[in-house]
Design a protein around this motif. Structure first.
Motif, PDB file in Angstrom:
ATOM      1  N   SER A 253       0.861  -1.182   0.000  1.00 45.93           N
ATOM      2  CA  SER A 253       0.000   0.000   0.000  1.00 45.93           C
ATOM      3  C   SER A 253       0.897   1.230   0.000  1.00 45.93           C
ATOM      4  O   SER A 253       1.805   1.337   0.821  1.00 45.93           O
ATOM      5  N   LEU A 254       0.652   2.129  -0.923  1.00 47.73           N
ATOM      6  CA  LEU A 254       1.397   3.387  -0.993  1.00 47.73           C
ATOM      7  C   LEU A 254       0.519   4.433  -1.654  1.00 47.73           C
ATOM      8  O   LEU A 254       0.003   4.217  -2.747  1.00 47.73           O
ATOM      9  N   LYS A 255       0.343   5.554  -0.981  1.00 50.30           N
ATOM     10  CA  LYS A 255      -0.427   6.653  -1.553  1.00 50.30           C
ATOM     11  C   LYS A 255       0.435   7.431  -2.543  1.00 50.30           C
ATOM     12  O   LYS A 255       1.650   7.534  -2.391  1.00 50.30           O
ATOM     13  N   TYR A 256      -0.241   7.995  -3.547  1.00 50.80           N
ATOM     14  CA  TYR A 256       0.467   8.868  -4.483  1.00 50.80           C
ATOM     15  C   TYR A 256      -0.517   9.897  -5.032  1.00 50.80           C
ATOM     16  O   TYR A 256      -1.729   9.692  -5.028  1.00 50.80           O
TER      17      TYR A 256
ATOM     18  N   ILE B  15      13.548  -7.679 -13.104  1.00 47.36           N
ATOM     19  CA  ILE B  15      12.450  -6.710 -13.110  1.00 47.36           C
ATOM     20  C   ILE B  15      11.677  -6.770 -11.795  1.00 47.36           C
ATOM     21  O   ILE B  15      11.400  -5.739 -11.174  1.00 47.36           O
ATOM     22  N   PHE B  16      11.356  -7.986 -11.341  1.00 44.78           N
ATOM     23  CA  PHE B  16      10.610  -8.099 -10.086  1.00 44.78           C
ATOM     24  C   PHE B  16      11.444  -7.628  -8.901  1.00 44.78           C
ATOM     25  O   PHE B  16      10.937  -6.951  -8.001  1.00 44.78           O
ATOM     26  N   ARG B  17      12.720  -7.954  -8.897  1.00 46.40           N
ATOM     27  CA  ARG B  17      13.583  -7.496  -7.803  1.00 46.40           C
ATOM     28  C   ARG B  17      13.626  -5.972  -7.756  1.00 46.40           C
ATOM     29  O   ARG B  17      13.600  -5.371  -6.675  1.00 46.40           O
ATOM     30  N   SER B  18      13.652  -5.335  -8.915  1.00 46.17           N
ATOM     31  CA  SER B  18      13.730  -3.879  -8.968  1.00 46.17           C
ATOM     32  C   SER B  18      12.474  -3.225  -8.402  1.00 46.17           C
ATOM     33  O   SER B  18      12.559  -2.303  -7.589  1.00 46.17           O
ATOM     34  N   ILE B  19      11.282  -3.702  -8.807  1.00 45.29           N
ATOM     35  CA  ILE B  19      10.057  -3.043  -8.316  1.00 45.29           C
ATOM     36  C   ILE B  19       9.797  -3.387  -6.855  1.00 45.29           C
ATOM     37  O   ILE B  19       9.355  -2.532  -6.082  1.00 45.29           O
ATOM     38  N   SER B  20      10.080  -4.624  -6.433  1.00 44.91           N
ATOM     39  CA  SER B  20       9.843  -4.967  -5.025  1.00 44.91           C
ATOM     40  C   SER B  20      10.784  -4.198  -4.111  1.00 44.91           C
ATOM     41  O   SER B  20      10.388  -3.752  -3.027  1.00 44.91           O
ATOM     42  N   ARG B  21      12.025  -4.015  -4.534  1.00 42.51           N
ATOM     43  CA  ARG B  21      12.963  -3.224  -3.732  1.00 42.51           C
ATOM     44  C   ARG B  21      12.536  -1.759  -3.686  1.00 42.51           C
ATOM     45  O   ARG B  21      12.605  -1.121  -2.637  1.00 42.51           O
ATOM     46  N   ARG B  22      12.050  -1.248  -4.795  1.00 41.36           N
ATOM     47  CA  ARG B  22      11.628   0.156  -4.835  1.00 41.36           C
ATOM     48  C   ARG B  22      10.440   0.380  -3.902  1.00 41.36           C
ATOM     49  O   ARG B  22      10.413   1.365  -3.143  1.00 41.36           O
ATOM     50  N   ILE B  23       9.448  -0.494  -3.941  1.00 39.94           N
ATOM     51  CA  ILE B  23       8.298  -0.340  -3.063  1.00 39.94           C
ATOM     52  C   ILE B  23       8.714  -0.500  -1.601  1.00 39.94           C
ATOM     53  O   ILE B  23       8.242   0.243  -0.725  1.00 39.94           O
ATOM     54  N   THR B  24       9.610  -1.427  -1.327  1.00 45.04           N
ATOM     55  CA  THR B  24      10.095  -1.625   0.042  1.00 45.04           C
ATOM     56  C   THR B  24      10.777  -0.373   0.568  1.00 45.04           C
ATOM     57  O   THR B  24      10.525   0.070   1.704  1.00 45.04           O
ATOM     58  N   GLU B  25      11.637   0.239  -0.237  1.00 43.13           N
ATOM     59  CA  GLU B  25      12.363   1.436   0.195  1.00 43.13           C
ATOM     60  C   GLU B  25      11.419   2.630   0.349  1.00 43.13           C
ATOM     61  O   GLU B  25      11.540   3.412   1.301  1.00 43.13           O
ATOM     62  N   LEU B  26      10.474   2.781  -0.571  1.00 46.63           N
ATOM     63  CA  LEU B  26       9.552   3.918  -0.503  1.00 46.63           C
ATOM     64  C   LEU B  26       8.626   3.820   0.707  1.00 46.63           C
ATOM     65  O   LEU B  26       8.406   4.808   1.413  1.00 46.63           O
ATOM     66  N   THR B  27       8.080   2.639   0.958  1.00 47.99           N
ATOM     67  CA  THR B  27       7.166   2.492   2.092  1.00 47.99           C
ATOM     68  C   THR B  27       7.904   2.609   3.418  1.00 47.99           C
ATOM     69  O   THR B  27       7.356   3.124   4.396  1.00 47.99           O
ATOM     70  N   ALA B  28       9.153   2.160   3.465  1.00 49.46           N
ATOM     71  CA  ALA B  28       9.929   2.276   4.703  1.00 49.46           C
ATOM     72  C   ALA B  28      10.189   3.732   5.052  1.00 49.46           C
ATOM     73  O   ALA B  28      10.197   4.116   6.226  1.00 49.46           O
ATOM     74  N   ARG B  29      10.360   4.574   4.036  1.00 50.21           N
ATOM     75  CA  ARG B  29      10.707   5.971   4.278  1.00 50.21           C
ATOM     76  C   ARG B  29       9.485   6.887   4.341  1.00 50.21           C
ATOM     77  O   ARG B  29       9.441   7.831   5.130  1.00 50.21           O
ATOM     78  N   TYR B  30       8.479   6.613   3.502  1.00 49.80           N
ATOM     79  CA  TYR B  30       7.383   7.572   3.318  1.00 49.80           C
ATOM     80  C   TYR B  30       6.014   7.037   3.715  1.00 49.80           C
ATOM     81  O   TYR B  30       5.003   7.644   3.387  1.00 49.80           O
TER      82      TYR B  30
END
Length: 294
Positions: A10-13, A190-205
């Motif tokens: 879950s991430l708002k935008y 590709i999956f590693r890239s998007i899962s890592r990006r969502i993990t980093e974004l949700t952890a910070r924001y």
């Protein structure tokens, strides 16, 4: 005990569409990601707290850890020549907790009113700011509707029964491994890239990500087969005023197709279409389109 957490993430935008009107003939860089990054930063300079949070979040990390900034710029398609009266439109996507600065960003653009763009400093007039997904005007001459500043949430929709997908790289995708730019991609990358990006974004924001699901899908991603690939390296660079030197923005363009049990991955692919992949996403790099097929 009932678990109310979302299944995947879950991430708002907030997707904003900015419409500018060209006031005089202008020759601009073909790819405007860096240029638009500069004019938005200039507009925000008088809003110190918003500027620091949106533009300098990396500097706020402890121990020098490099974290993603909470915004994405989607520049228009490649075009160098604008004539008087032509429209220049682009998107700005604010992510997670950065949404609390949305009104400050919008007010900064309204206050600026017009922008000089390109090496020849040609003038472009602000015409409208919209909530892109809802196609609702937030501001245009004679109208200011802050109630239209509505957040979206990344879709968790899963497409059942799909076994084929096509992924098109719309702007240069930059993924490095051992210091070198990748020139071919497999599905697990590709999956590693998007899962890592969502993990980093949700952890910070703020937000949520199901890390157990990521671990399971990482294993499953190894069984997704690439059936075709037409990738090539697009050489591109930008000039950084802050660093006073040219920066490499080269990356992959083209398309690939994959086959396998893709249903569990569809929410993540849909998220990647919004969040982009790889490096320099704030400048619009790594934008993809994923077409899911049965």
């Amino acid at each position: 005990m009932i678990n109310n957490e979302p299944v995947h993430f879950s991430l708002k935008y907030l997707p904003l569409l900015i419409r500018l009107r060209c006031c005089e003939p202008a020759r601009l860089p073909g790819y405007l990601g860096s240029t638009l990054h500069g004019i938005l930063g200039w507009a925000l300079l008088n809003h110190k707290e918003a500027y620091r949070y949106i533009y300098e979040n990396r500097k706020m990390a402890e121990g020098g850890y490099d974290i993603p900034n909470p915004y994405i710029i989607n520049p228009p398609g490649y075009r160098e020549q604008y004539n008087k009266g032509d429209e220049l439109r682009f998107q700005v996507i604010l992510l997670g907790d950065a949404l609390r600065y949305a009104e400050q960003l919008i007010n900064a653009l309204i206050t600026a009113g017009s922008f000089t763009i390109g090496a020849e400093r040609k003038r472009f007039q602000l015409e409208e700011i919209m909530q892109y997904d809802q196609l609702q005007s937030i501001w245009k001459p004679g109208l200011y509707a802050p109630e239209a500043i509505k957040a979206e949430v990344l879709s968790e929709h899963r497409t059942e029964g799909c076994t084929n997908c096509s992924i098109q790289l719309l702007t240069p995708l930059r993924i490095r491994r051992s210091g070198s730019l990748l020139t071919e991609l497999d599905f697990i990358t590709i999956f590693r890239s998007i899962s890592r990006r969502i993990t980093e974004l949700t952890a910070r924001y703020g937000g949520y990500v199901n890390e157990q699901e990521i671990a399971l899908l990482m294993e499953a991603a190894q069984h997704i087969q690439k059936t075709s690939s037409g990738l090539y390296v697009k050489n591109m660079e930008r000039y950084s005023t802050r660093r006073d030197k040219k920066m490499d923005l080269s990356g992959l363009l083209g398309a690939m197709t994959f086959q396998g049990e893709l249903a569990p991955f569809t929410p993540w692919l849909n998220a990647a279409c919004i969040l982009h992949l790889g490096r320099n996403t704030t400048l619009g790099c790594g934008k993809i389109d994923a077409v899911i097929m049965n």
